[in-house]
Design a protein around this motif. Structure first.
Motif, PDB file in Angstrom:
ATOM      1  N   ILE A   1       0.840  -3.292  -6.079  1.00 30.46           N
ATOM      2  CA  ILE A   1       1.106  -1.995  -5.454  1.00 30.46           C
ATOM      3  C   ILE A   1      -0.112  -1.116  -5.686  1.00 30.46           C
ATOM      4  O   ILE A   1      -0.511  -0.888  -6.829  1.00 30.46           O
ATOM      5  CB  ILE A   1       2.359  -1.319  -6.039  1.00 30.46           C
ATOM      6  CG1 ILE A   1       3.592  -2.216  -5.855  1.00 30.46           C
ATOM      7  CG2 ILE A   1       2.599   0.035  -5.382  1.00 30.46           C
ATOM      8  CD1 ILE A   1       4.848  -1.669  -6.515  1.00 30.46           C
ATOM      9  N   GLY A   2      -0.721  -0.663  -4.608  1.00 26.66           N
ATOM     10  CA  GLY A   2      -1.932   0.145  -4.759  1.00 26.66           C
ATOM     11  C   GLY A   2      -2.151   1.076  -3.585  1.00 26.66           C
ATOM     12  O   GLY A   2      -1.272   1.258  -2.734  1.00 26.66           O
ATOM     13  N   GLN A   3      -3.336   1.642  -3.562  1.00 30.39           N
ATOM     14  CA  GLN A   3      -3.723   2.557  -2.493  1.00 30.39           C
ATOM     15  C   GLN A   3      -4.961   2.008  -1.797  1.00 30.39           C
ATOM     16  O   GLN A   3      -5.559   1.026  -2.232  1.00 30.39           O
ATOM     17  CB  GLN A   3      -3.995   3.949  -3.067  1.00 30.39           C
ATOM     18  CG  GLN A   3      -2.784   4.587  -3.734  1.00 30.39           C
ATOM     19  CD  GLN A   3      -3.122   5.920  -4.373  1.00 30.39           C
ATOM     20  OE1 GLN A   3      -4.190   6.092  -4.961  1.00 30.39           O
ATOM     21  NE2 GLN A   3      -2.207   6.869  -4.258  1.00 30.39           N
TER      22      GLN A   3
ATOM     23  N   LEU B   1       0.849  -1.189   0.000  1.00 27.29           N
ATOM     24  CA  LEU B   1       0.000   0.000   0.000  1.00 27.29           C
ATOM     25  C   LEU B   1       0.881   1.234   0.000  1.00 27.29           C
ATOM     26  O   LEU B   1       1.810   1.340   0.816  1.00 27.29           O
ATOM     27  CB  LEU B   1      -0.902   0.031   1.235  1.00 27.29           C
ATOM     28  CG  LEU B   1      -2.136  -0.872   1.256  1.00 27.29           C
ATOM     29  CD1 LEU B   1      -2.880  -0.694   2.575  1.00 27.29           C
ATOM     30  CD2 LEU B   1      -3.063  -0.566   0.089  1.00 27.29           C
ATOM     31  N   VAL B   2       0.598   2.171  -0.887  1.00 25.06           N
ATOM     32  CA  VAL B   2       1.324   3.436  -0.956  1.00 25.06           C
ATOM     33  C   VAL B   2       0.361   4.547  -0.575  1.00 25.06           C
ATOM     34  O   VAL B   2      -0.691   4.709  -1.208  1.00 25.06           O
ATOM     35  CB  VAL B   2       1.897   3.669  -2.371  1.00 25.06           C
ATOM     36  CG1 VAL B   2       2.609   5.012  -2.437  1.00 25.06           C
ATOM     37  CG2 VAL B   2       2.855   2.544  -2.745  1.00 25.06           C
ATOM     38  N   GLY B   3       0.717   5.302   0.459  1.00 23.72           N
ATOM     39  CA  GLY B   3      -0.224   6.255   1.035  1.00 23.72           C
ATOM     40  C   GLY B   3      -0.036   7.699   0.649  1.00 23.72           C
ATOM     41  O   GLY B   3      -0.816   8.555   1.080  1.00 23.72           O
ATOM     42  N   SER B   4       0.997   8.022  -0.131  1.00 28.66           N
ATOM     43  CA  SER B   4       1.205   9.412  -0.532  1.00 28.66           C
ATOM     44  C   SER B   4       1.847   9.451  -1.905  1.00 28.66           C
ATOM     45  O   SER B   4       2.418   8.459  -2.382  1.00 28.66           O
ATOM     46  CB  SER B   4       2.102  10.141   0.487  1.00 28.66           C
ATOM     47  OG  SER B   4       3.453   9.729   0.347  1.00 28.66           O
ATOM     48  N   ALA B   5       1.784  10.638  -2.522  1.00 25.97           N
ATOM     49  CA  ALA B   5       2.351  10.802  -3.863  1.00 25.97           C
ATOM     50  C   ALA B   5       3.868  10.796  -3.841  1.00 25.97           C
ATOM     51  O   ALA B   5       4.515  10.586  -4.884  1.00 25.97           O
ATOM     52  CB  ALA B   5       1.851  12.103  -4.479  1.00 25.97           C
ATOM     53  N   THR B   6       4.464  11.016  -2.669  1.00 26.29           N
ATOM     54  CA  THR B   6       5.924  11.082  -2.575  1.00 26.29           C
ATOM     55  C   THR B   6       6.544   9.804  -2.024  1.00 26.29           C
ATOM     56  O   THR B   6       7.765   9.680  -1.967  1.00 26.29           O
ATOM     57  CB  THR B   6       6.343  12.269  -1.687  1.00 26.29           C
ATOM     58  OG1 THR B   6       5.637  12.211  -0.434  1.00 26.29           O
ATOM     59  CG2 THR B   6       6.030  13.592  -2.367  1.00 26.29           C
TER      60      THR B   6
ATOM     61  N   HIS C   1       9.211  -0.296  -4.645  1.00 25.48           N
ATOM     62  CA  HIS C   1       9.761  -1.080  -5.744  1.00 25.48           C
ATOM     63  C   HIS C   1       9.535  -2.561  -5.446  1.00 25.48           C
ATOM     64  O   HIS C   1       9.744  -3.012  -4.315  1.00 25.48           O
ATOM     65  CB  HIS C   1      11.261  -0.820  -5.898  1.00 25.48           C
ATOM     66  CG  HIS C   1      11.636   0.625  -6.016  1.00 25.48           C
ATOM     67  ND1 HIS C   1      11.597   1.311  -7.204  1.00 25.48           N
ATOM     68  CD2 HIS C   1      12.069   1.507  -5.078  1.00 25.48           C
ATOM     69  CE1 HIS C   1      11.991   2.559  -7.005  1.00 25.48           C
ATOM     70  NE2 HIS C   1      12.286   2.712  -5.731  1.00 25.48           N
ATOM     71  N   SER C   2       9.152  -3.328  -6.436  1.00 24.20           N
ATOM     72  CA  SER C   2       8.876  -4.744  -6.212  1.00 24.20           C
ATOM     73  C   SER C   2       9.352  -5.567  -7.408  1.00 24.20           C
ATOM     74  O   SER C   2       9.086  -5.219  -8.564  1.00 24.20           O
ATOM     75  CB  SER C   2       7.381  -4.982  -5.989  1.00 24.20           C
ATOM     76  OG  SER C   2       7.117  -6.344  -5.741  1.00 24.20           O
ATOM     77  N   LYS C   3      10.060  -6.666  -7.105  1.00 22.98           N
ATOM     78  CA  LYS C   3      10.590  -7.511  -8.181  1.00 22.98           C
ATOM     79  C   LYS C   3      10.607  -8.972  -7.734  1.00 22.98           C
ATOM     80  O   LYS C   3      11.655  -9.516  -7.381  1.00 22.98           O
ATOM     81  CB  LYS C   3      12.001  -7.061  -8.573  1.00 22.98           C
ATOM     82  CG  LYS C   3      12.558  -7.783  -9.794  1.00 22.98           C
ATOM     83  CD  LYS C   3      13.965  -7.307 -10.092  1.00 22.98           C
ATOM     84  CE  LYS C   3      14.553  -8.064 -11.285  1.00 22.98           C
ATOM     85  NZ  LYS C   3      15.956  -7.644 -11.558  1.00 22.98           N
ATOM     86  N   PRO C   4       9.474  -9.655  -7.737  1.00 26.28           N
ATOM     87  CA  PRO C   4       9.465 -11.100  -7.466  1.00 26.28           C
ATOM     88  C   PRO C   4       9.928 -11.866  -8.705  1.00 26.28           C
ATOM     89  O   PRO C   4       9.638 -11.468  -9.835  1.00 26.28           O
ATOM     90  CB  PRO C   4       7.999 -11.383  -7.147  1.00 26.28           C
ATOM     91  CG  PRO C   4       7.243 -10.334  -7.904  1.00 26.28           C
ATOM     92  CD  PRO C   4       8.127  -9.113  -7.947  1.00 26.28           C
ATOM     93  N   GLN C   5      10.653 -12.983  -8.484  1.00 19.96           N
ATOM     94  CA  GLN C   5      11.218 -13.711  -9.611  1.00 19.96           C
ATOM     95  C   GLN C   5      11.167 -15.222  -9.367  1.00 19.96           C
ATOM     96  O   GLN C   5      11.296 -15.682  -8.232  1.00 19.96           O
ATOM     97  CB  GLN C   5      12.687 -13.329  -9.824  1.00 19.96           C
ATOM     98  CG  GLN C   5      12.948 -11.842 -10.002  1.00 19.96           C
ATOM     99  CD  GLN C   5      14.418 -11.521  -9.859  1.00 19.96           C
ATOM    100  OE1 GLN C   5      15.190 -11.689 -10.801  1.00 19.96           O
ATOM    101  NE2 GLN C   5      14.818 -11.076  -8.690  1.00 19.96           N
TER     102      GLN C   5
END
Length: 452
Positions: A379-381, A350-355, A359-363
């Motif tokens: 990745i969301g809000q 969860l990303v709570g602000s514009a700033t 980063h995510s990289k599952p493999q």
């Protein structure tokens, strides 16, 4: 002069002093560590696996290193308390990088369980330490090399064959000093065949406003049929950096739970390297990070399936807000002969602000067809429809956001097998999302400034 030069110079000028305060089993590894650092240097952020952690910046402050083993005038059993209500624990301490015991830490431990200072155990049983120390951790890894160069003490947890430990073994790592300090913390956990234990590590920074850096290496040997729960809870400060590298080997039929929880920190890099060395072994790996302000959390995991019929279930969750940065990179490797592998990896955020940045990289890297494997990321809000629905039911927007964030973390928390710790963590996460800024949220009394 680069950040690494100060540590190489320190070792070259004071190597004899460092060796004089540590056992031979630790000392004999230092030249190889120095050679690795000199040859490889610190990781460049152009390296994909280190892209989001600036080692040069983390290690550039003029940290002190306690190579002379100056002792703190403190009685840990009288000055510090870190409890989880209704959870029976045998409590041990690491003050900066020195092992310490509380008055009654061994009362509940059964015969066949050894929890000791790494230095003391190396003098008591050098053959055992030589057999295990540095055998999993790769010296080419910069965290491993730097830790090995300065390691003079640490913790050994040994559970002998067939022993089942009822009380949780709790290790509390405390930073306390009046000036900037780097500590090389080393942990060796050996679970012999058919043994069982639960280990809880807690990181706390007691001195506010001082720069600290923990360079930590954990080596875990899980023997045949052994069972281990390893919980790692970080509650430090914005001035605390942590470089941690955990190495795990699992023999046939072993079951391990690794749970990494970062509630308060400054800059953290957590690495996990695990490998299966026998059939029918199981690994469950959980993690959470709550990042706000300018905090950073970078997680890297590599799980190697080299044996058939093993199982991995990996889930990491982040909530990032303000100007925080989160990063997750995970690789599940399945060898050609590792048939009937089941491996699942998920990273949700969860990303709570514009700033804030995530980063995510599952493999997945798979070399046979007879497997069940999957990986994914999101990745969301927060869901605005859910927020609106809750607000129409009389719940304030602030409270609604708090409840949704708590619900987001629920499956990570529910994965904890210790009910008292699970219940306590729910409270700690609620406080954290509610904006509580003080560290040591798990302590029943204030711990700040308790050391003299």
């Amino acid at each position: 002069m680069g950040a690494l030069d100060q540590y190489i110079d320190l070792w070259q000028e004071h190597g004899s002093l460092i060796d004089s305060n540590a056992p031979e089993a630790l000392n004999r590894r230092r030249p190889d560590a120095a050679s690795s650092l000199i040859e490889n240097g610190l990781p460049d952020q152009k390296d994909e696996n280190y892209r989001y952690t600036d080692f040069e910046k983390i290690l550039s402050p003029d940290y002190g290193v306690n190579v002379g083993r100056v002792k703190m005038a403190v009685n840990p059993s009288e000055t510090f308390r870190c409890d989880v209500p209704m959870l029976s624990t045998s409590l041990f301490l690491v003050v900066n990088d020195a092992f310490a015991e509380t008055a009654d830490c061994r009362k509940m431990l059964p015969e066949g369980v050894e929890v000791m200072s790494l230095a003391a155990y190396a003098r008591k049983n050098p053959e055992f330490i030589s057999e295990h120390y540095g055998k999993l951790a790769d010296m080419a890894n910069p965290i491993v090399a730097l830790n090995t160069l300065f390691c003079q003490d640490g913790v050994v947890v040994r559970v002998k064959k067939g022993i089942k430990v009822e009380p949780t073994i709790q290790i509390v790592n405390i930073f306390k000093n009046s000036a900037a300090l780097l500590s090389a913390r080393r942990v060796l956990i050996v679970m012999e065949d058919d043994s069982e234990a639960k280990v809880l590590f807690c990181d706390h920074t007691q001195t506010q406003g001082i720069d600290f850096c923990s360079v930590q290496v954990v080596e875990v040997f899980a023997g045949k049929g052994s069972r281990l729960d390893f919980y790692d809870l970080e509650e430090s400060t914005l001035n605390t950096s942590r470089l941690s590298s955990l190495w795990l080997s699992q023999e046939e039929g072993s079951e391990v739970l690794l749970d990494s929880m970062t509630l308060y920190n400054g800059v953290t890099r957590n690495e996990f390297y695990t490998k299966f060395c026998g059939r029918h072994a199981r690994l469950k790996m959980l993690g959470m990070g709550i990042e706000d302000d300018s905090r950073k959390l970078d997680t890297y995991s590599r799980i190697s399936h080299d044996e058939p019929e093993c199982n991995t279930d990996e889930l990491f969750k982040y909530v990032v807000d303000d100007n925080a940065v989160g990063a997750f990179a995970g690789l599940i490797y399945v060898a050609e002969g590792a048939v009937k592998t089941e491996a699942f990896q998920s990273n949700r955020n969860l990303v709570g602000s514009a700033t804030a940045v995530m980063h995510s990289k599952p493999q997945l890297e798979i070399y046979n067809d007879d497997v069940k494997c999957s990986h994914g990321t999101a990745i969301g809000q927060l869901d605005e429809k859910q927020l609106f629905y809750m607000m129409t039911r009389g719940i304030s927007e602030e409270q609604a956001r708090l409840m949704l964030k708590q619900a987001f973390m629920s499956d990570v928390i529910d994965g904890i097998s210790l009910p008292p710790l699970r219940d306590r963590l729910k409270i700690m996460v609620e406080r954290r999302f509610a904006g509580e800024k003080a560290a040591c949220a798990s302590c029943p009394v204030s711990c700040n400034d308790s050391f003299q």
